[in-house]
Scaffold this motif. Structure first.
Motif: not given
Length: 200
Positions: A138-140, A190-193, A197-200
């Protein structure tokens, strides 16, 4: 649906999409209907043992080629990049820029670094929810700022921004990381995870 069936369905769907193969084309290759492929990918059905063997061989062969390509691509980059296998957090390949900036770390290729992770990298892999998202595919993407990633001191610490792309190749999970030196005043962490499913 069992966990193994769910993993197979995700693996088949991901492999087919990554390779640009339509369901009907895969169905023709295997001598089955497009509906059968759709059922396998949604976990409503699974292939016969003979078809499962053919599919596994097909996927494995292309995955090995993809991993080999990722290694060669990384090694040829002038920027600062590295390719890691999540299993043991092993350095698989280092770019020319990485080898120039961290020559000592470059020599640790193939060594398990998992027990030596510190700071943001240690935090990332110690986080049970993130590790679960990594293992499930799930993690991109993960981004952050660090000085060091391991407690192995072979090179000078350099504050840098980093971006990690997580990719699954069958049972293997590869971490492709780019690094960019930054000023000492940029805060570490860590600045972003991002999940797929969050990618657009």
């Amino acid at each position: 649906m069992s966990e193994g069936d769910a993993r197979f369905a995700l693996r088949l769907r991901s492999w087919r999409r990554l390779n640009g193969i339509k369901q009907f084309a895969l169905a023709e290759m295997l001598g089955v209907s497009q509906a059968a492929v759709s059922y396998w990918e949604t976990g409503r059905d699974k292939p016969s043992p003979d078809l499962m063997k053919r599919i596994t061989e097909l996927i494995s062969g292309s995955e090995l080629d993809e991993i080999r390509l990722e290694r060669v691509f990384t090694e040829r980059q002038p920027g600062i990049m590295a390719l890691y296998d999540l299993d043991g957090v092993r350095l698989l390949a280092a770019s020319r820029g990485y080898r120039a900036l961290w020559p000592g770390m470059s020599l640790l290729q193939g060594m398990s670094l998992e027990r030596h992770l510190v700071n943001e990298s240690g935090e990332l892999l110690a986080n049970a929810a993130l590790r679960r998202d990594i293992n499930s595919g799930k993690l991109a993407l993960v981004s952050g700022v660090s000085d060091r990633h391991t407690d192995i001191i072979v090179d000078t610490a350099v504050r840098h921004e980093w971006n990690t792309r997580v990719r699954r190749f069958g049972p293997k999970t590869l971490l492709s990381i780019s690094y960019d030196p930054c000023g000492e005043t940029v805060p570490v962490g860590i600045t972003e995870v991002k999940l797929f499913s969050d990618l657009k």
